[in-house]
Design an enzyme around this catalytic site. Structure first.
Site, PDB file in Angstrom:
ATOM      1  N   VAL A   1     -12.067 -23.724 -25.881  1.00  0.00           N
ATOM      2  CA  VAL A   1     -11.131 -24.327 -24.928  1.00  0.00           C
ATOM      3  C   VAL A   1     -10.637 -25.638 -25.509  1.00  0.00           C
ATOM      4  O   VAL A   1     -11.418 -26.414 -26.064  1.00  0.00           O
ATOM      5  CB  VAL A   1     -11.822 -24.600 -23.572  1.00  0.00           C
ATOM      6  CG1 VAL A   1     -10.894 -25.366 -22.636  1.00  0.00           C
ATOM      7  CG2 VAL A   1     -12.278 -23.311 -22.929  1.00  0.00           C
ATOM      8  N   CYS A   2      -9.344 -25.898 -25.370  1.00  0.00           N
ATOM      9  CA  CYS A   2      -8.789 -27.183 -25.760  1.00  0.00           C
ATOM     10  C   CYS A   2      -7.646 -27.516 -24.808  1.00  0.00           C
ATOM     11  O   CYS A   2      -7.282 -26.729 -23.938  1.00  0.00           O
ATOM     12  CB  CYS A   2      -8.299 -27.156 -27.209  1.00  0.00           C
ATOM     13  SG  CYS A   2      -7.997 -28.832 -27.871  1.00  0.00           S
ATOM     14  N   ALA A   3      -7.086 -28.718 -24.980  1.00  0.00           N
ATOM     15  CA  ALA A   3      -5.951 -29.098 -24.135  1.00  0.00           C
ATOM     16  C   ALA A   3      -4.773 -28.165 -24.377  1.00  0.00           C
ATOM     17  O   ALA A   3      -4.031 -27.835 -23.452  1.00  0.00           O
ATOM     18  CB  ALA A   3      -5.566 -30.547 -24.406  1.00  0.00           C
ATOM     19  N   LYS A   4      -4.628 -27.747 -25.620  1.00  0.00           N
ATOM     20  CA  LYS A   4      -3.522 -26.862 -25.977  1.00  0.00           C
ATOM     21  C   LYS A   4      -4.067 -25.615 -26.669  1.00  0.00           C
ATOM     22  O   LYS A   4      -5.047 -25.662 -27.402  1.00  0.00           O
ATOM     23  CB  LYS A   4      -2.533 -27.584 -26.890  1.00  0.00           C
ATOM     24  CG  LYS A   4      -1.861 -28.791 -26.229  1.00  0.00           C
ATOM     25  CD  LYS A   4      -0.877 -29.460 -27.174  1.00  0.00           C
ATOM     26  CE  LYS A   4      -0.203 -30.655 -26.513  1.00  0.00           C
ATOM     27  NZ  LYS A   4       0.754 -31.323 -27.420  1.00  0.00           N
TER      28      LYS A   4
ATOM     29  N   ILE B   1      -6.334 -25.787 -21.431  1.00  0.00           N
ATOM     30  CA  ILE B   1      -7.122 -26.121 -20.251  1.00  0.00           C
ATOM     31  C   ILE B   1      -6.297 -26.079 -18.972  1.00  0.00           C
ATOM     32  O   ILE B   1      -6.829 -25.844 -17.888  1.00  0.00           O
ATOM     33  CB  ILE B   1      -7.781 -27.517 -20.421  1.00  0.00           C
ATOM     34  CG1 ILE B   1      -8.875 -27.748 -19.373  1.00  0.00           C
ATOM     35  CG2 ILE B   1      -6.741 -28.610 -20.388  1.00  0.00           C
ATOM     36  CD1 ILE B   1     -10.078 -26.864 -19.532  1.00  0.00           C
TER      37      ILE B   1
END
Length: 385
Positions: A73-76, A102
């Site tokens: 999982v990441c921001a993008k 996310i």
């Protein structure tokens, strides 16, 4: 196994069915601390920042165990995919990365049927990324929704998949912790937007004012929606009684807490109002099922992973609060549990009043993160950690 992309609904399914995997969150430590993925059951989660993989690749990859599947999982989305490719190079085989980043978890809505024995369908739409709930009431070919999120496409698709027309969208109050969806849904479908004038009267929303005791029926009989005025969290906070059996409580009372009366900066006055509201709620039938707008954590869910409890159970969970018999002691309780509200709340109020507009990127930023609407010692303790 090659690297694959997975949607947020699959992540929710893996978490709630106790699948064995490692959730690798590669956001920076500050963002990870602010907002994390939560589950009703324990699971393995590790935070190693994306930039660490860029700058100290071997050391970062060595921190990730190889004994189970890894879901990143990441921001993008692209950043998570990049980390997956690095781990594949280091011998990892079962790698997945979250589609949409996310924000897709933050926007996820999970429909749960609450009325299997009735001739209507009442759904709780759980938003695990926000610890919040909206609701949908379907009877024959008509649908009413309550406190929808800004993920308007979900509600439109839900109506289409269930062969019904959205006719009304109710707001329990002018939200401060997330961007509400009623205005957009009304604009897209022609559904009537309903809210209390005490909250929405000064807004630029096109809405129909609701009053205590009013009844809203469906076209072909069906369950009635009764307006039950519950001010205190805000001046216009309103709850809804469905078919005399379900109590959509908004932010008046939750399962393990009550709503905060301090968010508007008038804690003394609003605390007195909320005290009177709780007295009124207490007089409802103990058998009525309370459906809250928020929850503190998954401990509040029942065995079906729904957030619903009888009023008797809610009063027992909050017995120390409901036992307070005067406004002065109630205000003391409220003030002892006050904490600063997130700075984003002021801007979200303006957006929900249609007094300000922002682009989608800013809206996503404002809308992400867990709510802080409960007034309880537990909530204050969590906020201080």
């Amino acid at each position: 196994m090659s690297i694959f992309k997975y949607p947020a609904r699959d992540l929710y399914s893996w978490l709630t069915t106790k699948q064995d995997f490692l959730l690798l969150d590669v956001r920076n430590a500050k963002d990870f601390e602010r907002f994390q993925i939560e589950s009703p059951f324990p699971f393995d989660m590790l935070n190693v920042a994306y930039f660490d993989f860029m700058e100290i690749e071997d050391e970062s990859a060595a921190k990730v165990p190889k004994d189970k599947p890894v879901r990143i999982v990441c921001a993008k989305e692209d950043s998570a995919k990049y980390v997956a490719e690095i781990l594949e190079k280091h011998g990892f085989e079962d790698l997945g990365y979250l589609e949409g980043g996310i924000k897709s978890w933050g926007n996820l809505l999970v429909p749960m049927l609450l009325s299997p024995k009735e001739d209507y369908q009442l759904f709780q739409f759980i938003r695990p990324g926000k610890a919040s709930c909206s609701y949908g009431l379907k009877y024959k070919e008509e649908l009413m929704v309550f406190d929808p999120s800004r993920n308007s496409e979900f509600y439109l698709e839900f109506a289409q998949e269930n062969n019904c027309k959205l006719i009304k969208t109710f707001e329990t109050h002018l939200q401060a912790d997330y961007i509400a969806g009623s205005r957009v849904l009304s604009e897209k479908t022609g559904a009537e937007f309903l809210g209390h004038d005490n909250d929405f009267g000064s807004s630029k929303n096109v809405f129909s004012p609701i009053q205590d005791g009013e009844i809203y029926p469906f076209a072909q009989n069906g369950p009635e929606v009764k307006i039950f005025f519950t001010p205190g969290h805000t001046p216009g906070s309103t709850s809804f009684i469905i078919d005399g059996k379900f109590f959509i409580s908004g932010d008046s009372t939750f399962i393990h807490s009550i709503g905060r009366p301090d968010l508007g900066g008038q804690v003394d006055a609003w605390s007195d109002i909320l005290f009177e509201t709780l007295k009124r709620i207490r007089e409802l039938s103990d058998d009525v099922l309370v459906l809250p707008a928020h929850y503190i954590d998954w401990e509040e869910a029942n065995s079906d992973l729904c957030f619903v409890a009888t009023l008797a159970e809610v009063k027992n969970y909050n017995k120390d609060i409901f036992a307070i018999d005067n406004k002065a002691d109630f205000l003391t309780f409220i003030k002892s549990n006050m904490r600063d509200q997130p700075p984003e709340y002021a801007e979200i109020r303006l957006l929900n009043a249609n007094l300000k507009q922002v682009d989608d990127a800013r809206a996503e930023e404002l809308d992400l993160g867990k709510n802080e609407c409960a007034a309880s010692a537990y909530a204050a303790q969590q906020a201080s950690q």
